[in-house]
Motif scaffolding. Structure first.
Motif, mmCIF file in Angstrom:
data_model
loop_
_atom_site.group_PDB
_atom_site.id
_atom_site.type_symbol
_atom_site.label_atom_id
_atom_site.label_comp_id
_atom_site.label_asym_id
_atom_site.label_seq_id
_atom_site.Cartn_x
_atom_site.Cartn_y
_atom_site.Cartn_z
ATOM 1 N N PHE A 54 -125.784 5.213 22.717
ATOM 2 C CA PHE A 54 -126.405 5.856 23.872
ATOM 3 C C PHE A 54 -125.368 6.360 24.866
ATOM 4 N N ALA A 55 -124.286 5.626 25.059
ATOM 5 C CA ALA A 55 -123.227 6.077 25.965
ATOM 6 C C ALA A 55 -122.588 7.359 25.444
ATOM 7 N N SER A 56 -122.361 7.424 24.154
ATOM 8 C CA SER A 56 -121.790 8.623 23.548
ATOM 9 C C SER A 56 -122.727 9.817 23.716
ATOM 10 N N GLN A 57 -124.018 9.591 23.480
ATOM 11 C CA GLN A 57 -124.984 10.682 23.637
ATOM 12 C C GLN A 57 -125.084 11.110 25.092
ATOM 13 N N ALA A 58 -124.991 10.158 26.007
ATOM 14 C CA ALA A 58 -125.028 10.485 27.437
ATOM 15 C C ALA A 58 -123.835 11.367 27.816
ATOM 16 N N GLU A 59 -122.680 11.085 27.254
ATOM 17 C CA GLU A 59 -121.491 11.910 27.522
ATOM 18 C C GLU A 59 -121.675 13.329 26.985
ATOM 19 N N LYS A 60 -122.233 13.436 25.800
ATOM 20 C CA LYS A 60 -122.498 14.764 25.227
ATOM 21 C C LYS A 60 -123.478 15.542 26.090
ATOM 22 N N LEU A 61 -124.516 14.853 26.551
ATOM 23 C CA LEU A 61 -125.518 15.506 27.400
ATOM 24 C C LEU A 61 -124.906 15.915 28.739
ATOM 25 N N ALA A 62 -124.064 15.070 29.304
ATOM 26 C CA ALA A 62 -123.393 15.405 30.569
ATOM 27 C C ALA A 62 -122.519 16.654 30.404
ATOM 28 N N ALA A 63 -121.838 16.756 29.285
ATOM 29 C CA ALA A 63 -121.013 17.939 29.026
ATOM 30 C C ALA A 63 -121.883 19.184 28.912
ATOM 31 N N LEU A 77 -124.334 24.195 31.281
ATOM 32 C CA LEU A 77 -125.521 24.867 31.820
ATOM 33 C C LEU A 77 -125.348 25.192 33.301
ATOM 34 N N GLN A 78 -124.724 24.297 34.048
ATOM 35 C CA GLN A 78 -124.489 24.567 35.472
ATOM 36 C C GLN A 78 -123.558 25.761 35.644
ATOM 37 N N LEU A 79 -122.583 25.875 34.776
ATOM 38 C CA LEU A 79 -121.673 27.015 34.821
ATOM 39 C C LEU A 79 -122.417 28.318 34.521
ATOM 40 N N ARG A 80 -123.288 28.307 33.537
ATOM 41 C CA ARG A 80 -124.093 29.488 33.217
ATOM 42 C C ARG A 80 -125.007 29.860 34.377
ATOM 43 N N LEU A 81 -125.572 28.843 35.017
ATOM 44 C CA LEU A 81 -126.433 29.074 36.172
ATOM 45 C C LEU A 81 -125.651 29.709 37.316
ATOM 46 N N LEU A 124 -125.156 33.383 36.522
ATOM 47 C CA LEU A 124 -126.372 34.184 36.726
ATOM 48 C C LEU A 124 -126.675 34.374 38.211
ATOM 49 N N ARG A 125 -126.514 33.331 38.991
ATOM 50 C CA ARG A 125 -126.757 33.459 40.430
ATOM 51 C C ARG A 125 -125.742 34.397 41.066
ATOM 52 N N GLY A 126 -124.510 34.306 40.624
ATOM 53 C CA GLY A 126 -123.474 35.212 41.146
ATOM 54 C C GLY A 126 -123.775 36.665 40.820
ATOM 55 N N LYS A 127 -124.213 36.905 39.596
ATOM 56 C CA LYS A 127 -124.576 38.279 39.209
ATOM 57 C C LYS A 127 -125.779 38.764 40.015
ATOM 58 N N ALA A 128 -126.753 37.900 40.253
ATOM 59 C CA ALA A 128 -127.908 38.281 41.080
ATOM 60 C C ALA A 128 -127.449 38.619 42.491
ATOM 61 N N VAL A 181 -116.134 32.061 38.205
ATOM 62 C CA VAL A 181 -116.992 31.381 37.233
ATOM 63 C C VAL A 181 -116.597 31.779 35.807
ATOM 64 N N MET A 182 -116.352 33.058 35.591
ATOM 65 C CA MET A 182 -115.982 33.522 34.257
ATOM 66 C C MET A 182 -114.663 32.910 33.810
ATOM 67 N N ASP A 183 -113.748 32.707 34.737
ATOM 68 C CA ASP A 183 -112.480 32.066 34.399
ATOM 69 C C ASP A 183 -112.703 30.640 33.871
ATOM 70 N N GLN A 184 -113.735 29.995 34.376
ATOM 71 C CA GLN A 184 -114.045 28.626 33.925
ATOM 72 C C GLN A 184 -114.608 28.603 32.511
ATOM 73 N N PHE A 185 -115.197 29.703 32.071
ATOM 74 C CA PHE A 185 -115.725 29.772 30.706
ATOM 75 C C PHE A 185 -114.603 29.647 29.683
ATOM 76 N N THR A 186 -113.431 30.132 30.038
ATOM 77 C CA THR A 186 -112.330 30.132 29.081
ATOM 78 C C THR A 186 -111.408 28.925 29.236
ATOM 79 N N ASN A 187 -111.653 28.100 30.238
ATOM 80 C CA ASN A 187 -110.797 26.901 30.442
ATOM 81 C C ASN A 187 -111.388 25.696 29.808
#
Length: 151
Positions: free
Chosen positions: A96-105, A110-114, A117-121, A145-151
Motif C-alpha cells: 500500500f505504501a508503494s501504491q500510495a507513492e505511485k498515486l502521489a507521483a 496531474l497538477q502540472l497539467r492543470l 491548462l489554467r495558464g493557457k486559459a 510549467v512547460m519547463d517542468q514537463f521536461t525535468n
C-alpha cells in the motif's frame, strides 16, 4: 451485500454489480476468469451470475484498489497477502505504501497539467481583453510549467 425485494433478499446480478462497483460487465467476467473474485455463484434456474455478500465486498475492495491505480498483479498480490492474515501485515503495508507513492507521483503530474491548462486559459483571456501585460505574464507562467514537463 444483498438487495431487498419485498420480503426476500437476493444477491446482486452482474448488471447491479457493475453499476455498484464501476467495473464493466466484461471486467467482472475477466476478474472472475483470472481468479480475482473466487467462485461467483450462479442462479440455478438461469445460470446467471449472482454476487453474494462476500463477493460484493471483494469486488468493492478491488474497485477501490483499481481506482487508486493498482494493477491486476498488485490486486492479486493484495488478495494473496490477505489470505495469509496478520503474518503478511508488513508486506501489505509495503504494497500500500508503494501504491500510495505511485498515486502521489500521478497526482503531481496531474497538477502540472492543470497548471498548464489554467495558464493557457489565462493567456487567451488576456488576449480577449487586450491586456498585453497579463498576456506576457501568462506566457511566462506557461513557459515555466512547460519547463517542468521536461525535468
Amino acid at each position: 451485500m444483498t438487495v431487498a425485494t419485498g420480503e426476500k433478499a437476493v444477491d446482486l446480478t452482474i448488471q447491479q454489480m457493475a453499476q455498484r462497483s464501476g467495473f464493466s460487465e466484461p471486467t467482472l467476467r475477466y476478474y472472475e476468469k483470472i481468479g480475482l473474485l473466487g467462485v461467483v455463484a450462479r442462479d440455478e434456474s438461469s445460470g446467471h451470475r449472482r454476487y453474494g455478500p462476500a463477493t460484493v465486498d471483494r469486488v468493492l475492495a478491488l474497485s477501490c484498489l483499481r481506482s487508486a491505480g493498482m494493477t491486476v498483479s498488485g490486486m492479486r498480490r493484495y488478495l494473496e497477502l490477505l489470505a495469509e492474515g496478520d503474518s503478511a501485515a508488513a508486506e501489505q503495508r509495503d504494497l500500500f505504501a508503494s501504491q500510495a507513492e505511485k498515486l502521489a507521483a500521478e497526482i503531481g503530474r496531474l497538477q502540472l497539467r492543470l497548471a498548464y491548462l489554467r495558464g493557457k486559459a489565462d493567456l487567451w483571456d488576456a488576449r480577449v481583453r487586450g491586456d498585453a501585460d497579463a498576456e506576457k505574464q501568462a506566457i511566462d507562467d506557461v513557459t515555466r510549467v512547460m519547463d517542468q514537463f521536461t525535468n
